[in-house]
Design a protein around this motif. Structure first.
Motif, mmCIF file in Angstrom:
data_model
loop_
_atom_site.group_PDB
_atom_site.id
_atom_site.type_symbol
_atom_site.label_atom_id
_atom_site.label_comp_id
_atom_site.label_asym_id
_atom_site.label_seq_id
_atom_site.Cartn_x
_atom_site.Cartn_y
_atom_site.Cartn_z
ATOM 1 N N UNK A 93 0.880 -1.177 0.000
ATOM 2 C CA UNK A 93 0.000 0.000 0.000
ATOM 3 C C UNK A 93 0.912 1.220 0.000
ATOM 4 N N UNK A 94 0.332 2.441 -0.005
ATOM 5 C CA UNK A 94 1.190 3.638 -0.128
ATOM 6 C C UNK A 94 1.848 4.032 1.192
ATOM 7 N N UNK A 95 1.281 3.635 2.328
ATOM 8 C CA UNK A 95 1.742 3.954 3.700
ATOM 9 C C UNK A 95 1.548 5.424 4.073
ATOM 10 N N UNK A 96 1.035 6.269 3.150
ATOM 11 C CA UNK A 96 0.979 7.705 3.443
ATOM 12 C C UNK A 96 -0.420 8.285 3.481
ATOM 13 N N UNK A 97 -1.382 7.632 2.850
ATOM 14 C CA UNK A 97 -2.739 8.195 2.834
ATOM 15 C C UNK A 97 -3.364 8.042 4.224
ATOM 16 N N UNK A 98 -4.506 8.690 4.407
ATOM 17 C CA UNK A 98 -5.136 8.671 5.726
ATOM 18 C C UNK A 98 -5.480 7.245 6.162
ATOM 19 N N UNK A 99 -5.958 6.420 5.223
ATOM 20 C CA UNK A 99 -6.314 5.046 5.578
ATOM 21 C C UNK A 99 -5.083 4.265 6.037
ATOM 22 N N UNK A 100 -3.981 4.416 5.318
ATOM 23 C CA UNK A 100 -2.756 3.714 5.730
ATOM 24 C C UNK A 100 -2.295 4.206 7.099
ATOM 25 N N UNK A 101 -2.378 5.531 7.306
ATOM 26 C CA UNK A 101 -1.958 6.062 8.614
ATOM 27 C C UNK A 101 -2.868 5.572 9.725
ATOM 28 N N UNK A 102 -4.133 5.329 9.389
ATOM 29 C CA UNK A 102 -5.091 4.808 10.386
ATOM 30 C C UNK A 102 -4.948 3.313 10.620
ATOM 31 N N UNK A 103 -4.017 2.675 9.911
ATOM 32 C CA UNK A 103 -3.898 1.217 10.045
ATOM 33 C C UNK A 103 -5.006 0.485 9.323
ATOM 34 N N UNK A 104 -5.567 1.119 8.303
ATOM 35 C CA UNK A 104 -6.586 0.453 7.466
ATOM 36 C C UNK A 104 -6.056 0.392 6.033
ATOM 37 N N UNK A 105 -4.877 -0.236 5.926
ATOM 38 C CA UNK A 105 -4.176 -0.292 4.636
ATOM 39 C C UNK A 105 -5.000 -0.991 3.568
ATOM 40 N N UNK A 106 -5.960 -1.820 4.002
ATOM 41 C CA UNK A 106 -6.785 -2.526 3.001
ATOM 42 C C UNK A 106 -7.619 -1.550 2.175
ATOM 43 N N UNK A 107 -7.752 -0.298 2.675
ATOM 44 C CA UNK A 107 -8.529 0.698 1.931
ATOM 45 C C UNK A 107 -7.619 1.786 1.354
#
Ligand code: NAP
Length: 346
Positions: A93-107
């Motif tokens: 995943x990108x690790x930088x978007x809000x979802x990745x930062x929230x630990x919801x990398x699946x989105x």
């Protein structure tokens, strides 16, 4: 490139068959896993048959992977050679978007990479776990307890997290009545988790023959969902309904068994959209929610919870050449309760 072998569908019309292919070289932050077991999710069937949308072929399915780390990239720190590792529905995943930062990398909004039927960040197709080996960025590999039966752990990587996550999100627990619809791979994990979290669990199934097993899995009650009389007795009974059904079905009866302010969570992904009556929703302030797999931190949390509570999937271990028979049985609802491929048989 690294030589690999597996089972692939060459087109949406062709059956799975042995296939030799190449994986990418091990990058600095990657690990290589020798796959021991891979669970068979109903999503594998949806995807290789283009039931949802056109896929990327050849397709090697499989996103419930457990194996041993066999090589480690120059800067990878999380695993040593010989450690156990597990991979679920995503590998980057990108690790930088809000979802990745929230630990919801699946989105992940920017660059999500599913485990198969997707392109990696290098632009090349990624292939799943019906295979002898896989190369994955270490961040997307989970630690696996050596105390649990490894074949039974494999389905936790998808069926496990997909049912654990909504139960945690909605704080399902002691004092709650939970109905689990569909007793397949996801459904049987929902029964185990619901029970472990303290809820009173009822199974709604189309298969009368699954009643005894449902009780052994931890359910207190069993309802035949196609029996109108039984459904009527369940009217306004449940705080939560967790629907894991893979085929097309009418969800309105499942809303009728919710108490006022009850919450219906869908995780099943049948190909056909539903029709929901506005009356089913407005009457009793019902909430309809969805849930998709789980992020990296929660998946590790779920695996640790399973290690602590001795929870694994109930499985039928199969030879990979029996995958077609397994798919046929899953299509008929005849699964008890997850097929897992023994990768030694590849
Ligand atoms: P599975 O093992 O095949 O079990 C599905 C169960 O649903 C069947 O055993 C059957 O249970 C019931 N069922 C099937 N067709 C039905 C129908 N037409 N009407 C009523 N009940 C029916 O499938 P699974 O691997 O658990 O996956 C279930 C669904 O979840 C699939 O659509 C899959 O793609 C989806 N999924 C979603 C996520 C997510 O992130 N949300 C993740 C993984 C999988 P009974 O015999 O008890 O009736």
């Amino acid at each position: 490139m690294i030589a690999a072998k597996g089972y692939a569908a060459q087109t949406a019309e062709s059956p799975l068959a042995p296939w030799q292919f190449e994986r990418r070289d091990i990058g600095a932050h990657d690990v290589q896993i020798e796959i021991l077991y891979c669970g068979v999710c109903h999503t594998d069937i949806h995807l290789i048959r283009n039931e949802w949308f056109p896929g990327i072929f050849p397709m090697v399915p499989g996103h419930e992977i457990v194996g041993r780390i066999s090589a480690v990239g120059a800067h990878a720190k999380k695993f040593a050679i010989g450690d156990l590792g597990g991979v679920g529905v995503m590998v980057d995943s990108c690790r930088e978007c809000q979802d990745c930062k929230n630990g919801q990398e699946q989105f992940c909004t920017v660059a999500p990479v599913q485990t198969y039927n997707n392109l990696g960040h290098d632009g090349l197709p990624v292939y799943g776990g019906y295979s002898n080996t896989i190369i994955v960025n270490e961040d997307f590999v989970h630690h696996i307890s050596d105390k649990l039966d490894l074949a039974g752990v494999a389905p936790l990587l998808c069926a496990g997290i997909t049912t654990y996550s909504p139960l945690k999100r909605w704080n399902v627990g002691k004092g709650h009545k939970l109905a689990v619809v569909g007793l397949g791979g996801l459904g049987h994990m929902a029964v185990k988790f619901g029970n472990a979290l303290g809820a009173e669990v009822t199974v709604l199934s189309t298969s009368p023959g699954k009643q005894e097993a449902a009780m052994q899995l931890g359910a207190s009650h069993f309802i035949i969902s196609r029996d109108e009389a039984q459904m009527k007795t369940a009217f306004k009974t449940f705080d939560f309904v967790l629907d894991t059904v893979s085929g097309n079905s009418d969800v309105n009866p499942y809303l009728s068994i919710l108490k006022t302010n009850g919450i219906y969570v869908n995780v099943g992904m049948p190909a056909k959209p539903w029709e929901v009556s506005s009356f089913s929703l407005a009457t009793g302030n019902k909430v309809i929610a969805g849930s998709g797999a789980g992020g990296l931190p929660e998946t590790q949390q779920m695996l640790d919870f399973c290690a602590e509570h001795g929870i694994v999937s109930d499985i039928e271990l199969i030879d990979i050449k029996d995958i077609h028979a397994a798919y046929d049985r899953m299509q008929k609802g005849d699964v008890r309760y997850r097929f897992v491929i023994d990768m030694k048989t590849l």
